[in-house]
Scaffold this active site. Structure first.
Site, short mmCIF file in Angstrom:
data_model
loop_
_atom_site.label_atom_id
_atom_site.label_comp_id
_atom_site.label_asym_id
_atom_site.label_seq_id
_atom_site.Cartn_x
_atom_site.Cartn_y
_atom_site.Cartn_z
N PRO A 11 0.79 -1.22 0.00
CA PRO A 11 0.00 0.00 0.00
C PRO A 11 0.83 1.28 0.00
CG PRO A 11 -0.12 -1.10 2.13
CD PRO A 11 0.55 -2.04 1.18
N ASN A 12 0.31 2.23 -0.74
CA ASN A 12 0.85 3.60 -0.85
C ASN A 12 2.09 3.71 -1.73
OD1 ASN A 12 -1.11 4.82 0.99
ND2 ASN A 12 -0.08 3.60 2.55
N ARG A 19 4.95 10.93 -2.28
CA ARG A 19 4.67 10.69 -0.86
C ARG A 19 5.95 10.81 -0.03
NH1 ARG A 19 4.85 4.70 1.27
NH2 ARG A 19 4.04 4.97 3.36
N TYR A 24 11.10 8.55 1.18
CA TYR A 24 11.02 7.53 0.12
C TYR A 24 11.65 7.96 -1.20
CZ TYR A 24 7.83 5.42 3.47
OH TYR A 24 7.29 4.88 4.62
N ASN A 75 8.12 -5.69 -1.39
CA ASN A 75 8.07 -4.60 -0.43
C ASN A 75 6.63 -4.54 0.05
OD1 ASN A 75 7.92 -2.32 1.09
ND2 ASN A 75 9.03 -1.01 -0.34
N ALA A 78 3.29 -1.11 4.55
CA ALA A 78 2.74 -1.19 5.91
C ALA A 78 2.30 -2.62 6.29
CB ALA A 78 1.57 -0.23 6.06
N HIS A 81 4.29 -5.00 8.72
CA HIS A 81 4.22 -4.96 10.18
C HIS A 81 2.92 -5.53 10.73
CE1 HIS A 81 7.41 -2.25 9.09
NE2 HIS A 81 6.56 -1.39 8.55
N ASP A 88 1.70 -16.12 5.66
CA ASP A 88 1.17 -17.46 5.35
C ASP A 88 1.25 -17.74 3.85
OD1 ASP A 88 0.63 -17.95 8.01
OD2 ASP A 88 -1.53 -17.66 7.85
N GLU A 99 12.93 -9.50 0.83
CA GLU A 99 12.11 -8.41 1.36
C GLU A 99 12.88 -7.10 1.19
OE1 GLU A 99 11.25 -9.24 5.47
OE2 GLU A 99 10.47 -7.24 5.87
N HIS A 101 12.81 -2.84 1.83
CA HIS A 101 12.24 -1.60 2.36
C HIS A 101 13.08 -0.45 1.85
CE1 HIS A 101 9.76 -4.01 4.88
NE2 HIS A 101 10.82 -4.68 5.28
N ILE A 102 12.43 0.54 1.33
CA ILE A 102 13.14 1.69 0.77
C ILE A 102 13.85 2.46 1.88
CG2 ILE A 102 12.81 3.89 -0.44
CD1 ILE A 102 10.22 2.45 -1.66
N SER A 103 13.13 2.67 2.97
CA SER A 103 13.69 3.40 4.11
C SER A 103 14.36 2.41 5.06
CB SER A 103 12.58 4.16 4.84
OG SER A 103 11.64 3.24 5.39
N ARG A 108 13.44 4.06 12.37
CA ARG A 108 12.17 4.77 12.42
C ARG A 108 11.36 4.34 13.65
NH1 ARG A 108 9.46 4.61 6.65
NH2 ARG A 108 8.21 6.25 7.67
N ARG A 112 7.65 -0.11 13.19
CA ARG A 112 8.17 -0.53 11.88
C ARG A 112 9.31 -1.53 12.02
NH1 ARG A 112 5.73 3.11 8.27
NH2 ARG A 112 5.32 5.08 9.30
#
Ligand code: DHK
Length: 149
Positions: A11-12, A19, A24, A75, A78, A81, A88, A99, A101-103, A108, A112
């Site tokens: 999402p996002n 954003r 990001y 990625n 949200a 978390h 599953d 996996e 994550h950009i940040s 943070r 997170r």
């Protein structure tokens, strides 16, 4: 024949570039797709980059990947978390899972710093900006090669 790698985004991430660019960056998901497609050609990997704001859609793509893909780069944003459902689903996938994550999620908020997806992931890249996707793709080339050896 090129192996197919799914690059799934949560999402996002459709708003990448607009954003919170201080977190990001200013690149877009279309930039990621272009870069990974080009790099994939060098690595002998075909990529299919997908994004959804809906958890169930991502679960469905992971199920699709069971037959279609040699590996998954994800990625989960949200959902990282919160989502036992993604964990599953990834546990039904036999190939390598990376996996991204950009940040740097570890720098943070504390919420997170827990990832359900990390319980399945074969590797995690965080804090490398959009370059993290290309780094994951390079690692995926090694992991999918190793699988066949
Ligand atoms: C992206 C998000 O949207 C957040 O919810 C995650 C992740 C971090 C990223 O760094 O790519 O916490």
């Amino acid at each position: 024949m090129s192996k197919l790698i799914y690059i799934l985004n949560g999402p996002n991430l459709n708003l990448l570039g607009q954003r919170q660019p201080e977190i990001y960056g200013r690149g877009t998901l279309a930039d990621v797709e272009t870069d990974c497609t080009t790099l994939g050609k060098d690595l002998g990997l075909e990529i299919r980059l997908l994004q959804s704001n809906h958890e169930g859609q991502i679960v469905d793509w992971i199920h699709e990947a069971r037959d279609a893909a040699a590996g998954i780069i994800i990625n989960p944003a949200a959902f990282t978390h919160t989502s036992v459902a993604l964990l599953d689903a990834l546990n039904t996938f036999d190939g390598p899972v990376l996996e991204v994550h950009i940040s740097n999620v570890h720098k943070r908020e504390s919420f997170r710093q827990h990832s359900y997806v990390s319980l399945r992931a074969d590797g995690v890249i965080a804090g490398c900006g959009l370059q993290g996707y290309a780094l994951a793709l390079r690692r995926m080339a090694v992991l999918t090669e190793a699988k066949e050896a």
